[in-house]
Enzyme design. Sequence first.
Site, PDB file in Angstrom:
ATOM      1  N   TYR A   1      -0.536  16.534  -9.159  1.00 34.28           N
ATOM      2  CA  TYR A   1      -0.789  17.924  -8.769  1.00 34.28           C
ATOM      3  C   TYR A   1      -1.303  18.761  -9.940  1.00 34.28           C
ATOM      4  CZ  TYR A   1       1.661  17.114  -4.316  1.00 34.28           C
ATOM      5  OH  TYR A   1       2.036  16.651  -3.078  1.00 34.28           O
TER       6      TYR A   1
ATOM      7  N   LYS B   1       5.102   3.420  -7.558  1.00 36.29           N
ATOM      8  CA  LYS B   1       4.109   2.506  -6.954  1.00 36.29           C
ATOM      9  C   LYS B   1       3.612   1.596  -8.081  1.00 36.29           C
ATOM     10  CE  LYS B   1       1.604   1.187  -3.398  1.00 36.29           C
ATOM     11  NZ  LYS B   1       2.200   0.394  -2.303  1.00 36.29           N
TER      12      LYS B   1
ATOM     13  N   ASP C   1       6.142   3.144  -0.582  1.00 30.68           N
ATOM     14  CA  ASP C   1       5.916   2.821   0.835  1.00 30.68           C
ATOM     15  C   ASP C   1       7.188   2.224   1.450  1.00 30.68           C
ATOM     16  OD1 ASP C   1       5.334   0.867  -1.045  1.00 30.68           O
ATOM     17  OD2 ASP C   1       3.799  -0.137   0.140  1.00 30.68           O
TER      18      ASP C   1
ATOM     19  N   ASP D   1       7.398  14.978  -2.937  1.00 29.37           N
ATOM     20  CA  ASP D   1       6.977  15.959  -1.936  1.00 29.37           C
ATOM     21  C   ASP D   1       7.025  15.310  -0.542  1.00 29.37           C
ATOM     22  OD1 ASP D   1       5.906  18.168  -0.760  1.00 29.37           O
ATOM     23  OD2 ASP D   1       3.954  18.071  -1.739  1.00 29.37           O
TER      24      ASP D   1
ATOM     25  N   ASP E   1      10.186  15.601   2.587  1.00 28.95           N
ATOM     26  CA  ASP E   1       9.903  16.077   3.954  1.00 28.95           C
ATOM     27  C   ASP E   1      10.392  15.051   4.975  1.00 28.95           C
ATOM     28  OD1 ASP E   1       8.680  18.417   3.102  1.00 28.95           O
ATOM     29  OD2 ASP E   1       7.043  18.242   4.543  1.00 28.95           O
TER      30      ASP E   1
END
Length: 355
Positions: free
Chosen positions: A143, A189, A221, A245, A249
């Site tokens: 980001y 990852k 994942d 992030d 959620d």
Amino acid sequence: MAKTYKIGIIRGDGIGPEIVTEALKVLDKVGSVCDINFEYKEMLLGGAAIDATGVPFPDETKKGVDSCDAVLFGAIGGPKWDNLERRLRPESGLLALRAHMGTFANLRPAVVYDELVNASTLKPEVVKGVDIMVVRELIGGIYFGQPREYLKDHSYNTMIYTRAEVTRIAKVAFEIAMKRDKRVCSVDKANVLEVSQFWRDVVIEVAKEYPEVELSHMYVDNAAMQLIRNPKQFDVILTGNIFGDILSDAASMLSGSIGLLPSASTGEGVGLYEPIHGSAPDIAGQGIANPLATISSAAMMLKYALGEMEASSKIDHAIKQALKDGYRTGDIGAYDAKTICNCSQMGDVIVSYIK
Ligand code: NAD
């Protein structure tokens, strides 16, 4: 003598003003019960700031947050500002605020209230007892990474983490784990990304300082899948900005609604306390938003920023009691509700339970 704290208030856009109003009601009540004074300093950010000043993070807000003991924030953004140049959009203002405040550690508890086990889209036996703390790195990673550019035929962002950035967020996660079930799952990852392999290597180094904490690693994942399959396996999840992030959620749906989950963003200076959801333009202005995530964020502020443990637990207790007695906003209204409340009524109910 009553203590006085200066609290920065950023209402923001969409449902932001509605939910922050309810949190302030609750703070005022708990303040009067626990002999604490709150002095509020209202500041602008996001779309509201763009409309008033032309920029999403005005200098006045920048100076204002530095002079507060803590900042309580609603949410920013909305379709009205979506077509602005990226650096002038509300979301850029929020990223700049977080970077300015140095709030590198975002703590996002995902707790399933016993009273709401039926509100989750997952089976009650899967979610009952879930108590996860997601520790998300907040001011680094993709980001913020440079260079970044939007071009006609290709575009790119940069995912970068330094040793210092990973070390400090990992320490936060291990310290929190020490006060909980002493398990940290670091999510990355590393099978594909060099930056993730680096993240993993640094976390392993930091873990040596915490021999009592069990460290595991999971690819993002798989973590998304495991959160849905068996969320109770997690205690503390440590992860970077973008993975955190997305995963938080997903974790929010374990609890039944994104309108329930609070967050604390802390660093070396003033902390920022906000619900994990956005400005919900689809329901803004209707007075039906769930204010509990913001009220819980105020409780986290009392605990983490001000050390007011009693006041904080009074709010947590009031929320649990209200849910137990069947008070629900519309987003969780289909589940064991006795009384459906709008946003303001839910604020009043929580106030009435604070003794
Ligand atoms: P959102 O979180 O605003 O809404 C997603 C869904 O959840 C919507 O259906 C909404 O009605 C519902 N919802 C969210 N909060 C709720 C609450 N308290 N009570 C009941 N229902 C609630 O996400 P989005 O729709 O992707 O984004 C809307 C805007 O918010 C965008 O402009 C986005 O950039 C911004 N945003 C801001 C923040 C922030 O300020 N921290 C975070 C995420 C998104």
